[in-house]
Design a protein around this motif. Sequence first.
Motif, short mmCIF file in Angstrom:
data_model
loop_
_atom_site.label_atom_id
_atom_site.label_comp_id
_atom_site.label_asym_id
_atom_site.label_seq_id
_atom_site.Cartn_x
_atom_site.Cartn_y
_atom_site.Cartn_z
N VAL A 108 12.90 44.33 -33.25
CA VAL A 108 12.27 44.98 -34.40
C VAL A 108 11.07 45.77 -33.89
CG1 VAL A 108 11.16 44.66 -36.63
CG2 VAL A 108 13.03 43.15 -35.94
N GLY A 109 11.17 47.10 -33.92
CA GLY A 109 10.08 47.94 -33.46
C GLY A 109 10.55 48.91 -32.38
N GLY A 110 10.30 50.21 -32.61
CA GLY A 110 10.75 51.22 -31.67
C GLY A 110 9.64 51.82 -30.83
N GLY A 111 8.54 51.09 -30.66
CA GLY A 111 7.45 51.57 -29.82
C GLY A 111 7.65 51.19 -28.37
N HIS A 112 6.55 51.17 -27.61
CA HIS A 112 6.64 50.89 -26.18
C HIS A 112 7.16 49.48 -25.90
CE1 HIS A 112 4.82 54.50 -24.36
NE2 HIS A 112 4.22 54.61 -25.53
N ALA A 113 6.73 48.50 -26.68
CA ALA A 113 7.16 47.12 -26.43
C ALA A 113 8.65 46.95 -26.70
CB ALA A 113 6.34 46.15 -27.28
N GLY A 114 9.10 47.45 -27.84
CA GLY A 114 10.52 47.34 -28.17
C GLY A 114 11.39 48.06 -27.17
N ALA A 115 10.97 49.27 -26.77
CA ALA A 115 11.73 50.03 -25.79
C ALA A 115 11.76 49.32 -24.44
CB ALA A 115 11.13 51.42 -25.63
N ALA A 116 10.64 48.67 -24.08
CA ALA A 116 10.59 47.96 -22.80
C ALA A 116 11.55 46.77 -22.79
CB ALA A 116 9.16 47.48 -22.52
N VAL A 117 11.62 46.05 -23.90
CA VAL A 117 12.56 44.93 -23.99
C VAL A 117 13.99 45.43 -23.82
CG1 VAL A 117 13.50 43.11 -25.47
CG2 VAL A 117 11.04 43.56 -25.48
N ALA A 118 14.33 46.48 -24.56
CA ALA A 118 15.68 47.01 -24.51
C ALA A 118 16.04 47.52 -23.11
CB ALA A 118 15.83 48.16 -25.53
N HIS A 119 15.15 48.31 -22.53
CA HIS A 119 15.44 48.88 -21.21
C HIS A 119 15.55 47.80 -20.15
CE1 HIS A 119 14.24 50.76 -17.30
NE2 HIS A 119 15.20 51.58 -17.67
N HIS A 120 14.67 46.80 -20.21
CA HIS A 120 14.70 45.76 -19.18
C HIS A 120 15.93 44.88 -19.32
CE1 HIS A 120 12.72 44.07 -15.77
NE2 HIS A 120 12.57 42.88 -16.31
N LEU A 121 16.37 44.63 -20.54
CA LEU A 121 17.62 43.89 -20.71
C LEU A 121 18.77 44.63 -20.04
CD1 LEU A 121 17.40 42.68 -24.44
CD2 LEU A 121 17.42 41.23 -22.41
N VAL A 122 18.80 45.95 -20.22
CA VAL A 122 19.85 46.74 -19.59
C VAL A 122 19.75 46.65 -18.07
CG1 VAL A 122 20.71 49.10 -19.25
CG2 VAL A 122 20.07 48.33 -21.54
N SER A 123 18.51 46.78 -17.54
CA SER A 123 18.33 46.75 -16.08
C SER A 123 18.66 45.39 -15.49
CB SER A 123 16.89 47.15 -15.72
OG SER A 123 15.97 46.15 -16.15
N LEU A 124 18.53 44.34 -16.30
CA LEU A 124 18.87 42.99 -15.84
C LEU A 124 20.38 42.73 -15.89
CD1 LEU A 124 16.02 40.97 -17.62
CD2 LEU A 124 16.26 41.31 -15.14
N GLY A 125 21.12 43.65 -16.47
CA GLY A 125 22.57 43.48 -16.58
C GLY A 125 22.99 42.64 -17.77
N TYR A 126 22.12 42.54 -18.78
CA TYR A 126 22.45 41.74 -19.97
C TYR A 126 23.70 42.29 -20.64
CZ TYR A 126 21.80 39.25 -24.37
OH TYR A 126 21.98 38.45 -25.47
N GLN A 127 24.63 41.41 -20.98
CA GLN A 127 25.93 41.84 -21.51
C GLN A 127 26.08 41.62 -23.01
OE1 GLN A 127 28.37 43.45 -19.62
NE2 GLN A 127 26.62 43.52 -18.22
N GLY A 128 25.06 41.02 -23.65
CA GLY A 128 25.18 40.76 -25.08
C GLY A 128 25.01 42.01 -25.93
N LYS A 129 25.26 41.86 -27.21
CA LYS A 129 25.13 42.97 -28.16
C LYS A 129 23.66 43.09 -28.59
CE LYS A 129 27.00 44.73 -32.54
NZ LYS A 129 27.90 44.43 -33.68
N VAL A 130 23.07 44.28 -28.41
CA VAL A 130 21.65 44.49 -28.68
C VAL A 130 21.48 45.55 -29.76
CG1 VAL A 130 19.41 45.16 -27.71
CG2 VAL A 130 21.06 43.91 -26.29
N GLY A 131 20.62 45.25 -30.73
CA GLY A 131 20.27 46.22 -31.77
C GLY A 131 18.77 46.42 -31.81
N LEU A 132 18.34 47.62 -32.21
CA LEU A 132 16.92 47.92 -32.32
C LEU A 132 16.65 48.58 -33.66
CD1 LEU A 132 14.59 49.35 -29.57
CD2 LEU A 132 14.47 50.22 -31.91
N ILE A 133 15.79 47.94 -34.46
CA ILE A 133 15.41 48.47 -35.78
C ILE A 133 14.04 49.12 -35.65
CG2 ILE A 133 14.89 47.90 -38.17
CD1 ILE A 133 16.69 45.46 -37.92
#
Length: 414
Positions: free
Chosen positions: A9-34
């Motif tokens: 929840v949140g599209g600022g720097h913190a939310g974007a950092a969580v999303a990007h780092h999950l991708v870089s870690l190879g996370y395979q789950g379904k991710v949504g960002l509000i």
Amino acid sequence: MTAFDVLIVGGGHAGAAVAHHLVSLGYQGKVGLISAEEHFPYERPPLSKAYLKGEVEAESLAIRDAQFWSDSKIEMILGETVESIDAGAHSVSTSGGAVFGYGSLVWAAGGSARRLRVTGEDLDGVMTLRTLDDASAMKAILASTKRFVIVGGGFVGLEAASVLRGFGIEVTVLESQSRLLQRVTGPVVSDYFLRRHLAEGVDVRLDATVTGIEGADGHVTGVRLADGSIVDADAVLVAVGLVPAVGPLLMAGARGTGCVDVDSFGRTGLPDVYAAGDCTSFPYPPHPDGRARIESIQNAAEQGKVVAEAIHGAERVYEPQPWFWSNQFDIKFKAVGLAFGYSDALVRGDESSDSFSVVYLRGDTVVAVDAVNHMRDYVGARKAVGRRVDLERLADSGQALKDVVVGDEVGAAT
């Protein structure tokens, strides 16, 4: 009901950092960002600097390009706010009436611009500067504005003042405290910024309490002060801080007073609910209370990474070394650490010049460093903050900061 393994929840720097780092870690789950905004995550520091000046366009502010969000298969839900959380059911409800389920929830909603709560604040021409839409609205009126009043002498207000003076606009800064930047720096640096803004033609008024905003035909005409005087204005920027957006979290049972408390891994105490960024209070041993809430890009990005790692099963304690920067006129100000709880402040260089630094000390331990157009001391501060130094050598500004360190980190600067 759409369900996500991780819902941010949140599209600022913190939310974007969580999303990007999950991708870089190879996370395979379904991710949504509000996100409450209609924009993909973007850089916010340039809003009060280069973007307002017209030096960069909105498209160049993107934290990640549209291709990243498409390729990563992160579902972006824009223009929605979360109104309630059901921690037991692991679900959230949004302003648009949607319900989303989650395995892990990350609250990175940041906050909204603080308001003055005085009459006339809803007049046309009274604005804030926190989002891209805010900055675009302000940018659109610069050519037709002669007199701008800025309420608030913090970084955003002063950065905006420096840009406005570049357009030849008459600027008055109203600060309720006895000095500029009082909450974030010491008197030497405050005095320097006051001198520079006055020299650039900014009318700075300290100890100025705003009691109302005047208008005619629905548009702002001035700002009324406690002494009864009116400061004429064609436009007013209210830059008095941020209100953390944590209402739904606190109503759901999370701990916090005006923000949300998290542990060293970003956990809120609610099952499978994490938080990161401006809205969080986290363990920070250097602070007398043992906790801190920091509004900075560095904190949002680094704490976001820690949360992503915790979700991915690789917990890492969040131990930040805070740093900040601000560009005003030809001033490049950079700081490392938090300037509070210090016993002495040592100036390196000539404080009457345009290049010096201030080292904040507790005994012989460096608590923080403010560098004004002094890159060498800023770089050295990254090694010195939190460590013991040789005070005699420290006083010699010819000595590099990194070379006067004599001890290891002292319990995170305690």
